[in-house]
Design an enzyme around this catalytic site. Sequence first.
Site, mmCIF file in Angstrom:
data_model
loop_
_atom_site.group_PDB
_atom_site.id
_atom_site.type_symbol
_atom_site.label_atom_id
_atom_site.label_comp_id
_atom_site.label_asym_id
_atom_site.label_seq_id
_atom_site.Cartn_x
_atom_site.Cartn_y
_atom_site.Cartn_z
ATOM 1 N N HIS A 1 45.589 4.469 -15.673
ATOM 2 C CA HIS A 1 45.535 5.181 -16.962
ATOM 3 C C HIS A 1 46.059 4.289 -18.090
ATOM 4 O O HIS A 1 45.476 4.222 -19.178
ATOM 5 C CB HIS A 1 46.405 6.441 -16.925
ATOM 6 C CG HIS A 1 46.036 7.470 -15.916
ATOM 7 N ND1 HIS A 1 46.926 7.979 -14.997
ATOM 8 C CD2 HIS A 1 44.858 8.106 -15.668
ATOM 9 C CE1 HIS A 1 46.336 8.896 -14.244
ATOM 10 N NE2 HIS A 1 45.070 8.981 -14.615
ATOM 11 N N LYS B 1 43.965 21.574 -10.305
ATOM 12 C CA LYS B 1 44.824 20.753 -9.456
ATOM 13 C C LYS B 1 46.265 21.264 -9.525
ATOM 14 O O LYS B 1 46.775 21.533 -10.616
ATOM 15 C CB LYS B 1 44.819 19.297 -9.935
ATOM 16 C CG LYS B 1 43.489 18.590 -9.730
ATOM 17 C CD LYS B 1 43.598 17.154 -10.215
ATOM 18 C CE LYS B 1 42.267 16.445 -10.170
ATOM 19 N NZ LYS B 1 42.315 15.110 -10.765
ATOM 20 N N ARG C 1 36.252 4.379 -11.925
ATOM 21 C CA ARG C 1 36.669 3.506 -10.828
ATOM 22 C C ARG C 1 35.569 3.243 -9.822
ATOM 23 O O ARG C 1 35.598 2.231 -9.130
ATOM 24 C CB ARG C 1 37.835 4.172 -10.051
ATOM 25 C CG ARG C 1 39.149 4.156 -10.758
ATOM 26 C CD ARG C 1 40.113 5.129 -10.120
ATOM 27 N NE ARG C 1 39.680 6.502 -10.344
ATOM 28 C CZ ARG C 1 40.381 7.568 -10.056
ATOM 29 N NH1 ARG C 1 41.571 7.442 -9.494
ATOM 30 N NH2 ARG C 1 39.929 8.775 -10.310
ATOM 31 N N SER D 1 46.329 9.111 -9.061
ATOM 32 C CA SER D 1 47.563 9.914 -9.110
ATOM 33 C C SER D 1 47.789 10.611 -7.777
ATOM 34 O O SER D 1 48.935 10.742 -7.324
ATOM 35 C CB SER D 1 47.475 10.969 -10.217
ATOM 36 O OG SER D 1 47.386 10.365 -11.478
HETATM 37 P P1 ADP Z 1 41.509 14.401 -14.122
HETATM 38 O O1 ADP Z 1 42.324 15.508 -13.550
HETATM 39 O O2 ADP Z 1 40.777 14.769 -15.381
HETATM 40 O O3 ADP Z 1 40.642 13.641 -13.138
HETATM 41 P P2 ADP Z 1 43.281 12.132 -14.079
HETATM 42 O O4 ADP Z 1 44.663 12.147 -14.623
HETATM 43 O O5 ADP Z 1 43.135 12.007 -12.592
HETATM 44 O O6 ADP Z 1 42.623 13.424 -14.632
HETATM 45 O O7 ADP Z 1 42.415 10.998 -14.771
HETATM 46 C C1 ADP Z 1 42.192 10.943 -16.155
HETATM 47 C C2 ADP Z 1 41.173 9.848 -16.441
HETATM 48 O O8 ADP Z 1 41.681 8.583 -16.009
HETATM 49 C C3 ADP Z 1 39.833 10.003 -15.718
HETATM 50 O O9 ADP Z 1 38.801 9.534 -16.561
HETATM 51 C C4 ADP Z 1 39.971 9.100 -14.539
HETATM 52 O O10 ADP Z 1 38.711 8.658 -14.070
HETATM 53 C C5 ADP Z 1 40.764 7.969 -15.156
HETATM 54 N N1 ADP Z 1 41.479 7.198 -14.153
HETATM 55 C C6 ADP Z 1 42.293 7.652 -13.178
HETATM 56 N N2 ADP Z 1 42.774 6.639 -12.427
HETATM 57 C C7 ADP Z 1 42.239 5.491 -12.952
HETATM 58 C C8 ADP Z 1 42.315 4.109 -12.593
HETATM 59 N N3 ADP Z 1 43.023 3.698 -11.554
HETATM 60 N N4 ADP Z 1 41.615 3.229 -13.358
HETATM 61 C C9 ADP Z 1 40.871 3.672 -14.393
HETATM 62 N N5 ADP Z 1 40.743 4.948 -14.762
HETATM 63 C C10 ADP Z 1 41.416 5.854 -14.051
#
Ligand code: ADP
Length: 153
Positions: A18, A42, A91, A129
């Site tokens: 992120h 979630k 990703r 996450s």
């Molecule tokens: P959500 O619950 O909307 O999936 P996340 O917190 O998991 O929220 O992710 C928010 C954004 O960050 C999404 O666009 C996700 O694809 C991106 N993201 C999560 N992990 C990574 C990573 N390792 N590299 C790049 N983008 C990421």
Amino acid sequence: MKRIAIFPGSFDPITKGHESIVKRAAPLFDKIIVAIGVNSSKKGMFDLAKREELIKKTFENVSNVEVMTYSGLTVDFCEQQNANYILRGLRSNADFEYEFTIAQMNKLLKNKIETFFLLTEPEYSAISSTIVKDIHRNGGDVSQFIPAAISLK
Ligand code: ADP
């Protein structure tokens, strides 16, 4: 008109993946709002205040990044904040399939809002996450996966 982007997500917790997306996009926008969605299906590990604190600490030296929480539709939150862009990270193919559907539906809901994608840096493509939470819950060291500015207790 200012270029304002919303970076929506659960951020439970924020990871280096992120952080990298936001820092790489920061020069492209006047403002990025990292927006923690509170109506996600979630189940959270870290409460909202903690997630917000960790994100604020991560970006304390990036002047055009703000942190907020929101509920309801992301496109409605964009309108409230005068944001014309939604920022998302990709990703993998699996992310693409998921993001494609959401972005197309958001476009149908509010045509003027564009979703802007950045590919992850190769070294962060396996970081999620969910996995960070699992490792942390089981007593593993997650420091290499989360922003250098923060630590998880
Ligand atoms: P959500 O619950 O909307 O999936 P996340 O917190 O998991 O929220 O992710 C928010 C954004 O960050 C999404 O666009 C996700 O694809 C991106 N993201 C999560 N992990 C990574 C990573 N390792 N590299 C790049 N983008 C990421």
